[in-house]
Design a protein around this motif. Structure first.
Motif, PDB file in Angstrom:
ATOM      1  N   ASP A  30       0.797  -1.230   0.000  1.00  0.00           N
ATOM      2  CA  ASP A  30       0.000   0.000   0.000  1.00  0.00           C
ATOM      3  C   ASP A  30       0.837   1.291   0.000  1.00  0.00           C
ATOM      4  N   LEU A  54      -1.297  -4.555  -2.998  1.00  0.00           N
ATOM      5  CA  LEU A  54      -2.358  -3.601  -2.674  1.00  0.00           C
ATOM      6  C   LEU A  54      -3.486  -4.324  -1.967  1.00  0.00           C
ATOM      7  N   HIS A  61      -4.332   4.603  -0.590  1.00  0.00           N
ATOM      8  CA  HIS A  61      -3.472   3.411  -0.564  1.00  0.00           C
ATOM      9  C   HIS A  61      -2.704   3.222  -1.873  1.00  0.00           C
ATOM     10  N   ILE A  62      -3.037   4.011  -2.891  1.00  0.00           N
ATOM     11  CA  ILE A  62      -2.343   3.879  -4.184  1.00  0.00           C
ATOM     12  C   ILE A  62      -1.779   5.207  -4.680  1.00  0.00           C
TER      13      ILE A  62
END
Length: 208
Positions: A30, A54, A61-62
């Motif tokens: 992440d 992920l 988170h990206i």
């Protein structure tokens, strides 16, 4: 094996680096924001990154995925259900923070029950929908820890009021995939402090 953690971005997302010290290889989990800080963590560990995992596709988170991917050359792993988040800003919710995050397709789509052998470490994929349709956790049995993303937090659970969320599903996911494990298993969440299966079994008000 060693785990590094770095809080990144406006929502203080936990970006993790799982390291095999013998092989000097690592796995990032992440990369939410701030590529420079994440790469400083990698450089401090002295490892080559061989994969980017992920837990789900929300923007926090990206956010640094494009940059971290370019910096490391590492392949990306995500669930099929959350794959659309990578390319569509309206689905990954980046418009909430005034951005338009768009990433290239992942190299690997993971499925429930699959075991990923990366950097000499095994990560079992646990499908845990509820926060998103394709939320997943990565369980390392040897190290006795799970990267749980936004599925469960210390004495709380992931929010379910966003598109694709389901309160019923997230409770089912936690009870059937996480609480069935030993009390001593460490839970490494997407936000906040580390906790454990046993602590959440006894203390999490949402799971009583």
């Amino acid at each position: 094996m060693k785990i590094y953690r770095q809080e990144v971005g406006m929502l203080a997302t936990n970006c993790y680096l799982a390291v095999n010290e013998e092989l000097k290889e690592g796995v990032i989990v992440d990369p939410g924001a701030d590529c420079e800080t994440i790469m400083e963590m990698v450089e401090g560990a002295g490892v080559k990154v061989v994969a980017i995992l992920l837990t789900h596709g929300h923007s926090d988170h990206i956010g640094a995925l494009n940059e971290v991917r370019k910096a490391t050359g590492a392949p990306v792993y995500i669930s099929k259900e959350d794959e659309p988040c990578l390319s569509k800003a309206d689905i990954n919710l980046s418009f909430f923070v005034g951005r338009s995050i768009q990433c290239q397709p992942p190299e690997h789509l993971v499925v429930d029950g699959e075991t990923l052998h990366l950097a000499g470490m095994d990560f079992e994929v646990l499908a845990t929908p509820g926060h998103t349709k394709g939320g997943i956790c990565y369980y390392n049995k040897e190290g006795k820890f799970i990267f749980v993303g936004d599925t469960v937090f210390c004495e709380s659970i992931g929010r379910t009021d966003l598109p694709g969320g389901s309160y019923k599903e997230i409770l089912k996911s936690i009870k059937e995939k996480i609480l069935v494990l030993d009390d001593g298993i460490a839970l490494l969440p997407g936000h906040g402090p580390q906790t454990s299966v046993g602590w959440e079994r006894r203390r999490n008000p949402f799971l009583q």
